[in-house]
Design a protein around this motif. Sequence first.
Motif, short mmCIF file in Angstrom:
data_model
loop_
_atom_site.label_atom_id
_atom_site.label_comp_id
_atom_site.label_asym_id
_atom_site.label_seq_id
_atom_site.Cartn_x
_atom_site.Cartn_y
_atom_site.Cartn_z
N MET A 1 10.51 1.22 -2.35
CA MET A 1 10.67 -0.23 -2.21
C MET A 1 12.11 -0.57 -1.85
SD MET A 1 8.25 -1.96 -5.13
CE MET A 1 8.23 -3.51 -4.27
N TRP A 2 13.07 0.12 -2.47
CA TRP A 2 14.48 -0.10 -2.13
C TRP A 2 14.76 0.28 -0.68
CZ3 TRP A 2 17.82 -3.09 -4.23
CH2 TRP A 2 17.83 -3.33 -5.61
N LEU B 1 -6.98 -1.69 -0.56
CA LEU B 1 -5.81 -2.29 0.08
C LEU B 1 -5.79 -1.97 1.58
CD1 LEU B 1 -2.89 -1.71 -2.46
CD2 LEU B 1 -4.13 -3.81 -1.97
N GLY B 2 -6.13 -0.74 1.95
CA GLY B 2 -6.16 -0.37 3.36
C GLY B 2 -7.14 -1.22 4.14
N SER C 1 3.65 1.74 -10.81
CA SER C 1 2.94 2.98 -11.12
C SER C 1 1.99 3.35 -9.98
CB SER C 1 2.15 2.81 -12.42
OG SER C 1 1.22 1.74 -12.30
N LYS C 2 1.58 4.60 -9.99
CA LYS C 2 0.68 5.10 -8.95
C LYS C 2 -0.69 4.44 -9.08
CE LYS C 2 -1.30 9.39 -7.13
NZ LYS C 2 -1.35 10.85 -7.28
N ARG C 3 -1.24 3.99 -7.96
CA ARG C 3 -2.55 3.35 -7.98
C ARG C 3 -3.66 4.38 -7.78
NH1 ARG C 3 -0.16 0.05 -3.91
NH2 ARG C 3 1.10 -1.60 -4.85
N GLU C 4 -4.83 4.00 -8.22
CA GLU C 4 -5.99 4.85 -8.02
C GLU C 4 -6.36 4.85 -6.54
OE1 GLU C 4 -9.12 3.46 -10.47
OE2 GLU C 4 -8.04 3.78 -12.36
N LEU C 5 -7.01 5.93 -6.12
CA LEU C 5 -7.39 6.08 -4.71
C LEU C 5 -8.32 4.95 -4.28
CD1 LEU C 5 -7.08 7.88 -2.24
CD2 LEU C 5 -9.09 9.18 -3.00
N LYS C 6 -9.20 4.52 -5.19
CA LYS C 6 -10.13 3.43 -4.86
C LYS C 6 -9.36 2.15 -4.57
CE LYS C 6 -13.75 3.14 -7.43
NZ LYS C 6 -14.66 2.85 -8.57
N LEU D 1 0.83 -1.21 0.00
CA LEU D 1 0.00 0.00 0.00
C LEU D 1 0.86 1.26 0.00
CD1 LEU D 1 -2.74 1.55 0.48
CD2 LEU D 1 -2.36 1.17 2.92
N LEU D 2 1.90 1.27 0.85
CA LEU D 2 2.74 2.45 0.99
C LEU D 2 3.52 2.75 -0.29
CD1 LEU D 2 4.17 1.92 4.60
CD2 LEU D 2 2.34 3.48 3.87
N THR D 3 3.80 1.71 -1.08
CA THR D 3 4.59 1.91 -2.30
C THR D 3 3.69 2.06 -3.53
OG1 THR D 3 4.81 -0.51 -2.48
CG2 THR D 3 6.61 0.70 -1.42
N GLY D 4 2.48 2.59 -3.33
CA GLY D 4 1.57 2.82 -4.45
C GLY D 4 0.97 4.20 -4.48
#
Length: 717
Positions: free
Chosen positions: A105-106, A191-192, A181-186, A91-94
């Motif tokens: 991620m690194w 994921l949360g 790549s950046k994920r959508e807020l939904k 979640l944090l890496t999106g």
Amino acid sequence: MGGEEKRDSKGFDLLRLRGKEYLKKAGDLLKKYWDYNDQKKRNNLIYPFGFFTGALIYLEVILHLLNYQRIDNKIIYPILFAFPFGLLLALLTGFFRATINKALMWVITALICLIFGIQLIYFYIFKVYFSFQSIGMAGDVFSEFGSDAMTAIRHNISELLLLCLPLPVLAILLKDGFSCSKRELKEQGALGIGVLLLHFLVLIALLIFGRGDYSPYDLYHHTKVPDLCGKQLGIATMTRLDISRLLNPKEDLKLADFPTIQGKMPKAVPTPAPKSIQSMEAKPNRRKSDPTPSPLPTPTPVDTSPNIMEIDFAALAEGEKDNTIKTLHEYFASVTPTSKNKYTGMFQGYNLIMLTAEGFSPYAVHKELTPTLYRLTQEGFVFNNFYTALWQTSTSDGEYVVMTGLIPVGTRSMYRTRNNYMPFALGHQFKRMGVESKAYHNHTYTYYQRNETHPNLGYLFKAKGNGLVLESDVWPESDLEMINATVNEYIGEERFHVYYLTVSGHMNYTFMGNSMAYKNRKLVEDLPYSSDAKAYIACQIELDLALEQLIRKLEEAHVADRTVIALSADHYPYGWEKEKLDELAGHEVDPNFEVYRNHFILWSAGMKQNIIVDEPCSSLDILPTLSNLFGLEYDSRLLMGRDVFSDAPPLVILSDRSFITDRVRYNSKTGEVINLTGEELPEDYIKTINSIVKNKFSVSKSIVEKNYYRHVFPEGF
């Protein structure tokens, strides 16, 4: 009845049909989501989740094997906790664009590998896990244990490389599979919710082993013993709980009911009444021609009143608004005090020299090589069942237990008392009698901030850098040189109390890494041991020479028979592989209890006969025992140990909450109960002792956090 059964059957069938329906709908939704998202989006979710979860499971299992050499069934919890934590990291890496997510991620992977690597090295050296609450003393640890850490790293290169394996795996995956790549807020919201649901399911799974003492459920929700958490819940969960306590260190004190074993659970084997002080005097032989002796006078009755002060805890609790302090008042009101006895005041008016001996153990004592240590362990009070626990902050905590009579909880307990009122420390107790108490240490005066902590315990403190000048500039420094440099500062005084912290027995135990071992190497060259084992004995010879010189000086000043020497270890030589202890012991040492067994030297030249103590006792009992022997004013309820010579049942407490009584040994890590007498235990005996032990840990912590003694004695005493 038949109608009710029919209705129940219909209800069950309906529930089963509804369950199938809901499962089908969930499957359809998952399939729809899978079909809807293209391969790139699936890679952006499933791959990061799979990588972080897999990396955590891998690291937990590998480190568990490296530290414990075996896997037990509770390894399931480090594995289960990896799933919600792995999803959280995914979640944090999106949240950001691809380049930032890749960098995150690194960083996260490297940080996780670093934490596991630190825990490997720290556990290798100290036999406990690193706590973030000790971060403030990192500079001191690096300065004193830097060489030990480098040695540990060299010995564990291949193991550290294993723990770094997720990094090259990540490099491969980022090149060939991850989109990042950046994920959508939904998607992030889903994921949360998934993180919370997975975490909730793992918390429910904690109940598999019940809610008993030191079960995974108890460790997570209540007790939070770091090393047990690390073993049963995993390093990731232990670290999270540790950081949460660091950010929120203070919370209201919550105790179990106030159970007691005092007076309610008789000892399994009645202990003979101790010899009176009169019986310790040498009696001349009487010839038959001697006149009949006069009748002995009626002995004065022994005072067996409780060792307490005039404190009305109930009244203090009634007017207290702070919940924790109120609970402490109520707790101490419930504690049964220890009683005075035949040894109360035995050393009243005597001088006292206390020593905390670095790395001291039974394996340091040899009749020929360390004759003074051998003599002192065989004369005076002889403790046959004494234990020295290994605590989180090693030497500092070892001192803390002896000097305060409290249990160190977390890290840096001594440092946290530096501004607290500590009236029962012997430095203060002797100062109240007009005796200037002195403390000496033959290493850097600021290490562990002893320049702040020891003066607060009533001592005029002197070490290297603030007044103590030694002939040699070596590591570790010489205990003999410390005695020679300090003994004349107090031996001519009418009465004195001195505290020494030695350092000659410090690891590493090699002839090249320990100057004291090198100095005395010729004395041990013919011993049938390995080089490291010889080096350990060689550096302890320096302590023996220091004690020999100290006693010689006392005798020359004609005060030896009015001086008590009390010596205990800070910890056993934990920096070794256990095989070295086995070598010196001549057998495989039990790692759960026997490894902590040690000597406590309590000796005075004025004692005419030995007094044997067979009951189990520990460093926690030293302060109340000495306070009673010297006839000092103290309240036995306010200390966590007991006067060994009182009628209080024995209780030895180890850092992992294992304990020893006169009936059992209890292993908190396994729940094993070793019955020492073969007799049936009273109902709920183990549960009762566990509650007592837990309360002592919680109370010790709150005493420090709340500066509790100042609330009991606002004007001092």
